[in-house]
Design a protein around this motif. Structure first.
Motif, PDB file in Angstrom:
ATOM      1  N   TYR A   1       0.815  -1.207   0.000  1.00  0.00           N
ATOM      2  CA  TYR A   1       0.000   0.000   0.000  1.00  0.00           C
ATOM      3  C   TYR A   1       0.853   1.263   0.000  1.00  0.00           C
ATOM      4  CZ  TYR A   1       0.659   1.254   4.922  1.00  0.00           C
ATOM      5  OH  TYR A   1       1.176   1.645   6.121  1.00  0.00           O
ATOM      6  N   GLN A   2       2.138   1.122   0.269  1.00  0.00           N
ATOM      7  CA  GLN A   2       2.992   2.304   0.286  1.00  0.00           C
ATOM      8  C   GLN A   2       4.328   1.945  -0.346  1.00  0.00           C
ATOM      9  OE1 GLN A   2       3.143   4.490   3.971  1.00  0.00           O
ATOM     10  NE2 GLN A   2       5.265   5.020   3.621  1.00  0.00           N
ATOM     11  N   LEU A   3       4.492   2.299  -1.609  1.00  0.00           N
ATOM     12  CA  LEU A   3       5.728   1.958  -2.310  1.00  0.00           C
ATOM     13  C   LEU A   3       6.866   2.881  -1.899  1.00  0.00           C
ATOM     14  CD1 LEU A   3       7.134   0.230  -4.435  1.00  0.00           C
ATOM     15  CD2 LEU A   3       6.415   1.895  -6.145  1.00  0.00           C
ATOM     16  N   GLN A   4       6.582   4.149  -1.748  1.00  0.00           N
ATOM     17  CA  GLN A   4       7.624   5.134  -1.464  1.00  0.00           C
ATOM     18  C   GLN A   4       7.450   5.713  -0.057  1.00  0.00           C
ATOM     19  OE1 GLN A   4       7.491   8.933  -3.615  1.00  0.00           O
ATOM     20  NE2 GLN A   4       9.586   8.497  -4.257  1.00  0.00           N
ATOM     21  N   VAL A   5       8.554   5.996   0.600  1.00  0.00           N
ATOM     22  CA  VAL A   5       8.518   6.637   1.913  1.00  0.00           C
ATOM     23  C   VAL A   5       7.838   7.997   1.768  1.00  0.00           C
ATOM     24  CG1 VAL A   5       9.968   7.691   3.692  1.00  0.00           C
ATOM     25  CG2 VAL A   5      10.562   5.456   2.762  1.00  0.00           C
TER      26      VAL A   5
ATOM     27  N   CYS B   1       9.095   1.151   0.346  1.00  0.00           N
ATOM     28  CA  CYS B   1      10.163   0.295  -0.182  1.00  0.00           C
ATOM     29  C   CYS B   1      11.222   1.097  -0.929  1.00  0.00           C
ATOM     30  CB  CYS B   1       9.572  -0.742  -1.133  1.00  0.00           C
ATOM     31  SG  CYS B   1       8.449  -1.860  -0.307  1.00  0.00           S
ATOM     32  N   LEU B   2      10.869   2.331  -1.289  1.00  0.00           N
ATOM     33  CA  LEU B   2      11.804   3.219  -1.978  1.00  0.00           C
ATOM     34  C   LEU B   2      12.027   4.460  -1.129  1.00  0.00           C
ATOM     35  CD1 LEU B   2      10.275   3.115  -5.577  1.00  0.00           C
ATOM     36  CD2 LEU B   2      12.154   1.736  -4.681  1.00  0.00           C
ATOM     37  N   GLN B   3      13.210   5.056  -1.240  1.00  0.00           N
ATOM     38  CA  GLN B   3      13.490   6.301  -0.536  1.00  0.00           C
ATOM     39  C   GLN B   3      12.501   7.370  -0.986  1.00  0.00           C
ATOM     40  OE1 GLN B   3      15.374   6.546   1.913  1.00  0.00           O
ATOM     41  NE2 GLN B   3      17.103   5.191   1.688  1.00  0.00           N
ATOM     42  N   GLY B   4      12.237   8.303  -0.107  1.00  0.00           N
ATOM     43  CA  GLY B   4      11.319   9.393  -0.430  1.00  0.00           C
ATOM     44  C   GLY B   4      11.903  10.386  -1.422  1.00  0.00           C
ATOM     45  N   ARG B   5      11.034  11.254  -1.914  1.00  0.00           N
ATOM     46  CA  ARG B   5      11.435  12.208  -2.950  1.00  0.00           C
ATOM     47  C   ARG B   5      12.397  13.279  -2.465  1.00  0.00           C
ATOM     48  NH1 ARG B   5       5.402  12.032  -4.616  1.00  0.00           N
ATOM     49  NH2 ARG B   5       5.339  12.555  -2.455  1.00  0.00           N
ATOM     50  N   THR B   6      12.386  13.563  -1.169  1.00  0.00           N
ATOM     51  CA  THR B   6      13.207  14.666  -0.686  1.00  0.00           C
ATOM     52  C   THR B   6      14.567  14.221  -0.155  1.00  0.00           C
ATOM     53  OG1 THR B   6      12.241  14.560   1.516  1.00  0.00           O
ATOM     54  CG2 THR B   6      11.150  16.000  -0.094  1.00  0.00           C
ATOM     55  N   THR B   7      14.853  12.930  -0.164  1.00  0.00           N
ATOM     56  CA  THR B   7      16.145  12.456   0.331  1.00  0.00           C
ATOM     57  C   THR B   7      17.206  12.588  -0.749  1.00  0.00           C
ATOM     58  OG1 THR B   7      15.696  10.190  -0.354  1.00  0.00           O
ATOM     59  CG2 THR B   7      15.064  10.790   1.883  1.00  0.00           C
TER      60      THR B   7
ATOM     61  N   ALA C   1      15.651   5.538  -4.426  1.00  0.00           N
ATOM     62  CA  ALA C   1      16.582   4.411  -4.314  1.00  0.00           C
ATOM     63  C   ALA C   1      15.915   3.293  -3.521  1.00  0.00           C
ATOM     64  CB  ALA C   1      17.863   4.858  -3.619  1.00  0.00           C
ATOM     65  N   PRO C   2      16.230   2.046  -3.845  1.00  0.00           N
ATOM     66  CA  PRO C   2      15.612   0.937  -3.107  1.00  0.00           C
ATOM     67  C   PRO C   2      16.103   0.892  -1.663  1.00  0.00           C
ATOM     68  CG  PRO C   2      17.231   0.123  -4.677  1.00  0.00           C
ATOM     69  CD  PRO C   2      17.117   1.591  -4.904  1.00  0.00           C
ATOM     70  N   ARG C   3      15.173   0.561  -0.787  1.00  0.00           N
ATOM     71  CA  ARG C   3      15.491   0.354   0.617  1.00  0.00           C
ATOM     72  C   ARG C   3      15.604  -1.149   0.871  1.00  0.00           C
ATOM     73  NH1 ARG C   3      13.415   4.527   4.332  1.00  0.00           N
ATOM     74  NH2 ARG C   3      12.556   2.831   5.554  1.00  0.00           N
ATOM     75  N   LYS C   4      15.988  -1.516   2.065  1.00  0.00           N
ATOM     76  CA  LYS C   4      16.168  -2.925   2.433  1.00  0.00           C
ATOM     77  C   LYS C   4      14.924  -3.759   2.114  1.00  0.00           C
ATOM     78  CE  LYS C   4      18.572  -6.054   4.717  1.00  0.00           C
ATOM     79  NZ  LYS C   4      19.833  -6.554   4.217  1.00  0.00           N
ATOM     80  N   THR C   5      13.762  -3.201   2.363  1.00  0.00           N
ATOM     81  CA  THR C   5      12.513  -3.917   2.112  1.00  0.00           C
ATOM     82  C   THR C   5      12.368  -4.267   0.638  1.00  0.00           C
ATOM     83  OG1 THR C   5      11.516  -2.713   3.924  1.00  0.00           O
ATOM     84  CG2 THR C   5      10.015  -3.804   2.431  1.00  0.00           C
ATOM     85  N   TYR C   6      12.681  -3.329  -0.234  1.00  0.00           N
ATOM     86  CA  TYR C   6      12.572  -3.562  -1.677  1.00  0.00           C
ATOM     87  C   TYR C   6      13.497  -4.702  -2.107  1.00  0.00           C
ATOM     88  CZ  TYR C   6      12.547  -2.682  -6.688  1.00  0.00           C
ATOM     89  OH  TYR C   6      12.429  -2.820  -8.044  1.00  0.00           O
ATOM     90  N   LEU C   7      14.717  -4.687  -1.609  1.00  0.00           N
ATOM     91  CA  LEU C   7      15.674  -5.736  -1.962  1.00  0.00           C
ATOM     92  C   LEU C   7      15.197  -7.098  -1.460  1.00  0.00           C
ATOM     93  CD1 LEU C   7      18.949  -3.791  -1.160  1.00  0.00           C
ATOM     94  CD2 LEU C   7      17.905  -4.160  -3.403  1.00  0.00           C
ATOM     95  N   ALA C   8      14.627  -7.130  -0.260  1.00  0.00           N
ATOM     96  CA  ALA C   8      14.119  -8.390   0.295  1.00  0.00           C
ATOM     97  C   ALA C   8      12.947  -8.919  -0.533  1.00  0.00           C
ATOM     98  CB  ALA C   8      13.704  -8.194   1.753  1.00  0.00           C
TER      99      ALA C   8
END
Length: 167
Positions: A31-35, A49-55, A60-67
């Motif tokens: 339900y929430q792909l991006q921070v 699962c992806l870093q937010g737009r302001t970072t 960029a993929p986060r640990k959850t996305y890679l898993a």
């Protein structure tokens, strides 16, 4: 709540295993792909699962996305053949789920949510490959087909050319 990306990845993959192995639903959607990054006090705003737009590393993929990518790669077009939850008041959260892959190999996903647990499993195969939650592989062997694992709340994968699974 989950304080770290690793804890979030662990919990999500454990949920994927239970949903797929016990045929709870046909489809599983995030339900929430991006921070969201809109409320620093709300843990759910950091579940993406992806870093937010302001970072600095936006999208960029986060640990959850890679898993999730590794889980999909390990179970793609695979069929659940066995599930096993250890009995007893302290072991009910130790899970094994075996998948038959299209190449004929079997992948068992295993974890425990009860701290840390050493288990010996008879896979009936003298060679196998352990994969961590990120997909890093380590080849191992055992003359009698029995392997000892230290299970934690981080799911691990074990792939062999045998359908035997005796805990």
């Amino acid at each position: 709540s989950y304080g770290t990306n690793q804890q979030h990845a662990n919990a999500l993959i454990r949920q994927y295993v239970l949903v797929q192995a016990f045929k709870a639903v046909d489809k599983y959607f995030m339900y929430q792909l991006q921070v969201l990054e809109t409320n620093g006090n709300d843990n759910e705003h950091w579940f993406g699962c992806l870093q937010g737009r302001t970072t600095k590393n936006a999208n960029a993929p986060r640990k959850t996305y890679l898993a999730i990518c590794n889980y999909n790669a390990m179970t793609e077009n695979a069929e659940v053949t066995k599930t096993y939850r250890m009995d007893g008041p302290y072991d009910r959260d130790t899970v094994f789920a075996q998948f038959k892959k299209p190449n004929g190999n079997y992948t068992t996903i295993m974890y425990t949510t009860n701290n840390c647990k050493n288990v010996t499993v008879d896979f009936g195969a003298t060679e196998g490959t352990i994969y961590d939650i990120d997909g890093n592989a380590t080849k191992v062997s055992s003359p009698d087909g029995k392997y000892t694992f230290t299970l934690t709340d981080t799911p691990m994968y074990f792939e062999v050319a045998s359908d035997k699974l005796e805990v």
